[in-house]
Design an enzyme around this catalytic site. Sequence first.
Site, PDB file in Angstrom:
ATOM      1  N   HIS A 248     121.168 116.648  55.384  1.00 56.67           N
ATOM      2  CA  HIS A 248     120.955 116.927  53.996  1.00 56.67           C
ATOM      3  C   HIS A 248     121.062 115.645  53.292  1.00 56.67           C
ATOM      4  CE1 HIS A 248     125.202 117.001  54.463  1.00 56.67           C
ATOM      5  NE2 HIS A 248     125.307 116.545  53.064  1.00 56.67           N
TER       6      HIS A 248
ATOM      7  N   THR B 289     116.533 112.626  52.166  1.00 60.31           N
ATOM      8  CA  THR B 289     115.790 111.693  53.043  1.00 60.31           C
ATOM      9  C   THR B 289     116.360 111.136  54.238  1.00 60.31           C
ATOM     10  OG1 THR B 289     116.282 109.714  51.720  1.00 60.31           O
ATOM     11  CG2 THR B 289     114.073 110.914  51.346  1.00 60.31           C
ATOM     12  N   ARG B 290     115.760 110.982  55.196  1.00 60.81           N
ATOM     13  CA  ARG B 290     116.102 110.345  56.421  1.00 60.81           C
ATOM     14  C   ARG B 290     114.953 109.226  57.001  1.00 60.81           C
ATOM     15  NH1 ARG B 290     120.025 112.354  55.108  1.00 60.81           N
ATOM     16  NH2 ARG B 290     121.641 113.461  56.427  1.00 60.81           N
TER      17      ARG B 290
ATOM     18  N   LYS C  54     118.124 105.146  47.028  1.00 61.63           N
ATOM     19  CA  LYS C  54     119.405 105.835  47.860  1.00 61.63           C
ATOM     20  C   LYS C  54     119.705 104.781  48.745  1.00 61.63           C
ATOM     21  CE  LYS C  54     120.091 109.274  51.383  1.00 61.63           C
ATOM     22  NZ  LYS C  54     119.285 110.342  52.456  1.00 61.63           N
TER      23      LYS C  54
ATOM     24  N   HIS D 220     125.489 102.429  57.436  1.00 60.73           N
ATOM     25  CA  HIS D 220     125.236 103.145  58.829  1.00 60.73           C
ATOM     26  C   HIS D 220     126.620 102.957  59.636  1.00 60.73           C
ATOM     27  CE1 HIS D 220     123.498 104.878  62.302  1.00 60.73           C
ATOM     28  NE2 HIS D 220     123.724 103.727  62.838  1.00 60.73           N
TER      29      HIS D 220
ATOM     30  N   CYS E 125     128.130 113.284  54.210  1.00 68.10           N
ATOM     31  CA  CYS E 125     127.803 114.203  55.459  1.00 68.10           C
ATOM     32  C   CYS E 125     128.607 113.580  56.567  1.00 68.10           C
ATOM     33  CB  CYS E 125     126.179 113.771  55.632  1.00 68.10           C
ATOM     34  SG  CYS E 125     125.638 112.297  55.963  1.00 68.10           S
TER      35      CYS E 125
ATOM     36  N   LYS F 149     115.390 111.654  63.097  1.00 74.52           N
ATOM     37  CA  LYS F 149     114.108 111.084  63.397  1.00 74.52           C
ATOM     38  C   LYS F 149     113.385 111.490  64.598  1.00 74.52           C
ATOM     39  CE  LYS F 149     115.520 106.792  62.890  1.00 74.52           C
ATOM     40  NZ  LYS F 149     117.003 107.101  63.094  1.00 74.52           N
TER      41      LYS F 149
END
Length: 379
Positions: free
Chosen positions: A47, A50-51, A264, A268, A313, A346
Amino acid sequence: MGQPTYDCIVVGIGGIGSAALYHLARRGAKVLGIDQYPVAHDQGSSHGDTRAIRLVYFEHPDYVPLLKRSLQLWEELNEKNAQCLFHRTGILQSGPASGEVIKGLIAAAAAHDLPMEQLSASEVSDRFKGFSIPSTESAIFDPNGGVLKVEDCIRAHVHLAETHGAALHTPETVRHWYVDKQAVNVETDKGHHKCKALVITPGPWAPRMLPAFAPHLHLLRKSLFWFDNEEESYHIENGCPVFLFEQGKHAFYGFPALDEKGIKVADHNGGRPITSPADLDRHVDTDELGAVSLMLRQYLPAVGHQLNDHTTCMYTMSADGHFIVGHYPEVEQVNVVAGLSGHGFKFAPVLGEIMADLALEGATEHPIDFLSPTRFVMP
C-alpha cells in the site's frame, strides 16, 4: 475426509497473491482467494499509492530475466485496465562510484546488455530540473524504470481473476493449513476448505504461516512520507523520474508527484525491527522524518518543507535479502512466495505466473533456482 473443492487456494491477496489468483483463474483453474482484510488494504506491505519498477537491478543480475517478463505482464495488465497502472518514467539512481548501487547497476547492465545512461552531476542538473547530485557521486538513468500504482494494481488483478471465475473470501482469517492423503486443508475462522494445491503469499504474516522459514525471516517497520511541492518539474506529467540515492548507510528513494499529496520519499535501508504485524507503530518517527528532510534539502532542494502525509508498512526480510520462491519443504502441493525484503512488488505478475506454474504443472521454466527455499531449509 472428502475430495478437494478447489484446484488451488491462494492465501494472502496482496501484491503477489492477487497476481497468482489472476494467473490461476485465467488458465481455467477453479481457485479461491482468502485474505483476512479487504482487497487493497493498508495493513501489510502493499500500500502507499506507488511502488517503483526498474530493469537494471543492482541487488542481483539474476533478477533481470524475471523483471523482463514482469514488465511485459505489467504492460498487458495496463492494456486491460481502464486507468493507467504503470507509468514508464525512467529511474535516476546515484551514489559513490564504489558503492553497492552504482557497481551493481553496471554489473547488471553488462550481464544482460541493458540500456542505461551514465551521467555526471552537472548532466543530471541540466536534464532533470530541480535535482542536485553532489559532484563526488556518479549517476545512472535507467529508461525502463517507472511507477506502479500499488493499490490499483492489486484491484486490477483481483477484478480480472473474478472475471475468469475466481472466488474471493474477504475478510476471512486462515487459522492453519495441513495436508492429508486426499487434499490440502485450510482452516479459517469461517470454515474448512480443501484444494489440490495451495499457494501461500503471506507478506509479514510469513513467520506464523510458514514456520519452517520463521528462523530465517524478520520484520522491519518502514516509513513513507509525502512532502508539499509547488515545483512543476517534480510532477510526473513533466518528466520527473523515480529516483534512488545511496548516501552512506541510507538508500533514499522517491516518486514524482502524482497529485496534491506531493513528492513521496522513504529510506530503503534501516527500519525498526518488530515482532509481528500487530506491533506496527503508525506514528511518525521523527528521526526518519529528519533524515529524509535533510536528503531532500540536498538532492531535491525545491521540494517544500511541509509534510503532507505519512504511512507505515512492513518489509519481511529474508536472511540474505533475496526472495523465497518455491515448494514448501517436503510438501510439493504447497508453494510459497515470502521474504520479499522490500523489493518484491515490481515482480508481482511474474511471481503470480510462477505460482500458477508450480501449482498446476509442478514446475516452471522461469529461472528461480537462486531463490529456492532449499538455501535455508533442505527438504
